[in-house]
Design an enzyme around this catalytic site. Structure first.
Site, PDB file in Angstrom:
ATOM      1  N   HIS A 376      35.392  36.696  43.985  1.00 27.48           N
ATOM      2  CA  HIS A 376      34.770  37.822  44.651  1.00 27.48           C
ATOM      3  C   HIS A 376      35.549  38.333  45.840  1.00 27.48           C
ATOM      4  O   HIS A 376      35.437  39.499  46.201  1.00 27.48           O
ATOM      5  CB  HIS A 376      33.312  37.510  44.982  1.00 27.48           C
ATOM      6  CG  HIS A 376      32.505  37.639  43.738  1.00 27.48           C
ATOM      7  ND1 HIS A 376      32.633  36.733  42.711  1.00 27.48           N
ATOM      8  CD2 HIS A 376      31.672  38.602  43.295  1.00 27.48           C
ATOM      9  CE1 HIS A 376      31.859  37.127  41.716  1.00 27.48           C
ATOM     10  NE2 HIS A 376      31.275  38.255  42.043  1.00 27.48           N
ATOM     11  N   CYS A 688      29.322  43.521  30.153  1.00 23.58           N
ATOM     12  CA  CYS A 688      29.782  43.920  31.488  1.00 23.58           C
ATOM     13  C   CYS A 688      30.817  42.962  32.063  1.00 23.58           C
ATOM     14  O   CYS A 688      31.289  43.145  33.174  1.00 23.58           O
ATOM     15  CB  CYS A 688      28.604  44.087  32.446  1.00 23.58           C
ATOM     16  SG  CYS A 688      27.770  42.534  32.792  1.00 23.58           S
TER      17      CYS A 688
HETATM   18  C1  PEP Z   1      30.180  37.905  34.259  1.00 20.66           C
HETATM   19  O1  PEP Z   1      29.908  36.719  34.493  1.00 20.66           O
HETATM   20  O2  PEP Z   1      30.791  38.275  33.232  1.00 20.66           O
HETATM   21  C2  PEP Z   1      29.784  38.964  35.201  1.00 20.66           C
HETATM   22  C3  PEP Z   1      29.914  40.239  34.906  1.00 20.66           C
HETATM   23  O3  PEP Z   1      29.317  38.553  36.401  1.00 20.66           O
HETATM   24  P1  PEP Z   1      30.271  38.155  37.650  1.00 20.66           P
HETATM   25  O4  PEP Z   1      31.694  38.456  37.245  1.00 20.66           O
HETATM   26  O5  PEP Z   1      29.815  38.938  38.806  1.00 20.66           O
HETATM   27  O6  PEP Z   1      29.985  36.686  37.766  1.00 20.66           O
END
Ligand code: PEP
Ligand code: MG
Length: 757
Positions: A376, A688
């Site tokens: 992140h 996603c």
């Molecule tokens: C995922 O885990 O694919 C997702 C879209 O969530 P994040 O990348 O925010 O963990």
């Protein structure tokens, strides 16, 4: 700031931080800050009395800390246990307490000599930040000027806005209660350093090494030839305060999701009479002001660092930052405000809030040395469009400031003092990139495959800054808004009012399109510095995502209410991350329905029928997917975590990157099952995670029936072009062939055939 009269306009209140800034500017001490706060609230609410009680969690006791209207001698003396009196009740039960005849209420607690009996109308609201109790804000009036719902709402909004300032003041007040320098030289042979890309792009500029711990010890050990005066110190204080205000303004303009006072702790310390007084005392004793500042700062930092409290430990970081700025201003060697403009910042520590500050100071690029970059942190750097490379070459920290550095964060190279030839190449690549960027923006509003099958492209949004790009790219909605970002870039839990303001922007900028809000997804590698003080053995499997929300219902409910309110009149979808069972989904759904009831009762405008769905990220969902389809209204497949948990491979660990296989047969078959069940049950399903923008996997995803893809907006044009090449029948045949394979190697081969590699 308007606090009484018509029901509050929280938006207006939130953005009017000038009055709060004035409070800081005009207050010479913490006590004065609180005194001014109560005076301001008393006047806005037209109340004779306004008081702030601060809560000491160790003694479970509230202490009257400032008052306008009660006997001033009672400050510091009136103490209430949690739950005691009307004020203690408000904090214990975390709700407003409103009385028309306070002295005759059952819960009233009489204190001789403070003379509050004469004020019959009483209203107390708790001051809370996330999960911590900070204190209580109380207003009182005489006669029959009763407080009503709009006063409660106004006082709650004020309490949530003031919480950050008051929390900082509280820590400082509690603290005062009784109870190798080497001249930097260019390391030999350091010309090209290889690192890992954390955020793509190129940057060229002069280096600034900001290893704060090192610069503090350098400041402590350097020889100060000049003896500075008390006046110099006061001027440095004023200049630092001015700069912090300007930076705050810049952050607010550039990133409205960070509009809260991210420099609140810095500003409060600058006003702390013990900090300033401590420095002045040492100056009087003959210590040179820069050293006097350092001595006092060190005492603070030691006390914060050993507090065992994550919030306080985070403050150590703020003091370091403040002291380096303050001494810089005292020595007047550099313009502290312009110090990082167009610079390549080489640093050892990097918090999300640092990234925001660097971005508002217009740093050009970042090299993070020896740090681990959480997924992140790099997503945030990408959203801020700051190129960033992570390197293990510690010698970079010894680079002299002003060394020219070129960061090629396309492949992870850092060139130290690059030759003209390297620079020439960089210039021409920049040109090509600019031309490509122009071309990319020319995206078609409607996306279809070669045979005309319609595909919907949605955006993943991290910061509001991403929305602009998403709108330019004609994206058809928000498929994933990662709401944890406003939580990660602040130094404390954002209040409901702040979240409402941020979420409203999405509704404003994407009118009429589906908006999918994911509830707080923290934990794992997304830690909140102010919360995660308990070290978990295995954070990826720990108290995270929906588990955190269900264990912290007030934080969860605040977020849901903010979403429901901001989503009024929109196609609102609320999605829960890391769901592992239907029971968990039902518990989360119950919180939403409680929030709906509450907003209905309070007659606050909101979305009455949000769609509720889940992220498919855990393998345990797969066998239950048909049962889920009867409960959840939509599914969004988070392939990043899904692959990580299916294969037991850390998605951020480079050493095992070869085992992170989106085309593992079990992953593909599980995806097929989830998509098939969702379609059969008539539920929306989208992808996603990163697979949604990775070209080799697109034919498979379309082949199993996926028609909605959500991704970082920057990928949209490329994906649109790739989709235009795909024929659905061919994709279906390919998917079928792939699902029949059981070996990773054969699948890799099949994918290579598709991509023509
Ligand atoms: C995922 O885990 O694919 C997702 C879209 O969530 P994040 O990348 O925010 O963990
Ligand atoms: Mg995830």
């Amino acid at each position: 700031m308007k606090l009484s009269g018509a029901p509050m306009d929280n938006k207006q209140l939130l953005y009017d931080i000038n009055e709060l800034n004035d409070l800081f500017r005009e207050s010479a001490s913490i006590q004065m800050l609180l005194d001014r706060t109560v005076a301001m609230v008393a006047s806005h609410t037209e109340s004779e009395v306004c008081s702030v009680y601060l809560y000491n969690s160790e003694h479970r006791e509230l202490v009257l800390s400032a008052t306008r209207g009660l006997n001033p001698d009672s400050v510091g003396k009136v103490r209430l246990k949690l739950g005691q009196g009307l004020t203690g009740l408000a904090l214990k039960e975390l709700r407003p307490v409103c009385e028309k005849d306070a002295a005759h209420s059952l819960n009233y607690k009489f204190f001789p000599g403070i003379y509050e009996e004469r004020y019959q109308c009483f209203l107390a609201v708790p001051i809370v930040r996330g999960i911590s109790r900070i204190g209580v804000l109380v207003v009182q009036r005489q006669g029959d000027r009763y407080f009503d719902d709009s006063d409660i709402e106004a006082l709650e909004a004020a309490a949530s806005q003031l919480a950050n300032i008051i929390e900082n003041a509280r820590f400082l007040m509690a603290m005062h209660e009784p109870q190798a320098l080497a001249t930097a030289v260019l390391p030999e042979g350091l010309k090209l350093v290889k690192g890992k890309v954390a955020s793509e792009g190129f940057a060229y500029g002069l280096a600034t090494v900001t290893d704060k711990k090192k610069s503090l010890s350098m400041l402590l050990h350097r020889q100060y030839e000049h003896i500075y005066s008390v006046d110099d110190f006061h001027q440095a204080l004023a200049r630092t305060a001015d700069q912090l205000e300007k930076l705050q303004e810049q952050v607010g303009q550039k990133l409205s999701d960070a509009a809260s006072l991210i420099f609140a702790a810095h500003m409060v310390i600058l006003k702390d009479k013990y900090f300033v007084g401590g420095v002045l005392k040492r100056i009087e004793e003959g210590v040179n002001p820069p050293l006097a500042v350092l001595h006092v700062a060190r005492e603070y930092m030691e006390s914060f660092a050993t507090s065992g409290n994550a919030y306080m430990q985070e403050k150590t970081h703020d003091i370091e930052d403040l002291v380096v700025r303050l001494i810089g201003n005292l020595l007047s060697e550099v313009d502290e405000l312009e110090k990082l403009k167009h610079r390549i910042v080489i640093t050892r520590d990097l918090f999300p809030s640092d990234l925001l500050i660097l971005s508002s100071e217009e740093a050009s690029g970042i090299v993070l040395v020896g740090g681990t970059v959480t997924s992140h942190l790099s997503i945030l750097a990408r959203s801020l469009r700051i190129p960033m490379v992570v390197s293990d070459t510690y010698e970079l920290l010894n680079l002299p400031d002003n060394t020219p550095v070129l960061v090629d964060a396309e492949i992870g190279n850092v060139y130290v003092d690059p030759s003209d030839e390297v620079l020439g190449q960089f210039e021409s690549q920049q040109e090509a990139r600019r031309a490509l960027a122009e071309q990319k923006r020319a995206m078609k509003p409607v996306t279809t495959t070669r045979d005309g099958t319609r595909v919907n492209l949605f955006a993943n949004i991290n910061l509001l800054a991403d929305l602009k790009v998403a709108c330019e790219m004609h994206c058809e909605g928000v498929g994933l808004y990662r709401t944890e970002f406003p939580f990660m870039i602040r130094s404390n839990f954002p209040s409901e009012a702040e979240q409402f303001t941020i979420y409203s922007k999405l509704a404003e900028l994407m009118p009429g399109r589906p908006l999918t809000f994911r509830t707080l997804d923290i934990g794992g590698d997304k830690t909140l510095s102010y919360y995660h003080d308990i070290k978990e053995q295995n954070p990826a499997l720990g108290l995270r995502s929906i588990r955190f929300s269900l264990q912290n219902k007030p934080v969860f409910a605040e977020q849901i209410r903010a979403m429901l309110r901001a989503g009024a009149g929109t196609d609102l979808r609320i999605m829960f991350p890391m769901i592992s069972s239907i029971d968990e989904f039902c518990l989360a759904r119950e919180v939403v329905s409680e929030c709906l009831d509450e907003l209905e009762k309070r007659r606050v405008e909101h979305n009455r029928k949000p769609k509720l769905g889940i992220m498919v990220e855990l393998p345990c969902i797969v066998d239950l997917i048909d049962d889920f389809a009867a409960e959840a209204e939509f599914f969004s497949i988070g392939t990043n975590d899904f692959i990580q948990f299916m294969l037991g491979v850390d998605r951020t660990n480079e050493n095992v990157a070869d085992s992170y296989l989106p085309h593992h047969p079990s992953v593909l078959r599980a995806l097929n099952k989830v998509v098939g069940s969702a379609i059969a049950a008539g539920r929306d399903v989208s992808v996603c995670g990163d697979m949604a923008h990775q070209e080799p996997y697109l034919p498979f995803l379309l082949g199993i029936g996926v028609r909605v893809l959500s991704m970082d907006p920057g990928y949209l044009p490329r994906v649109q072009d790739a989709l235009a090449e795909i024929d659905i029948r061919e994709a279906q045949a390919l998917a079928e062939k792939m699902l029949a394979q059981s070996k990773v190697a054969s699948l890799a081969q099949a994918l290579n055939l598709v991509t023509g590699k």
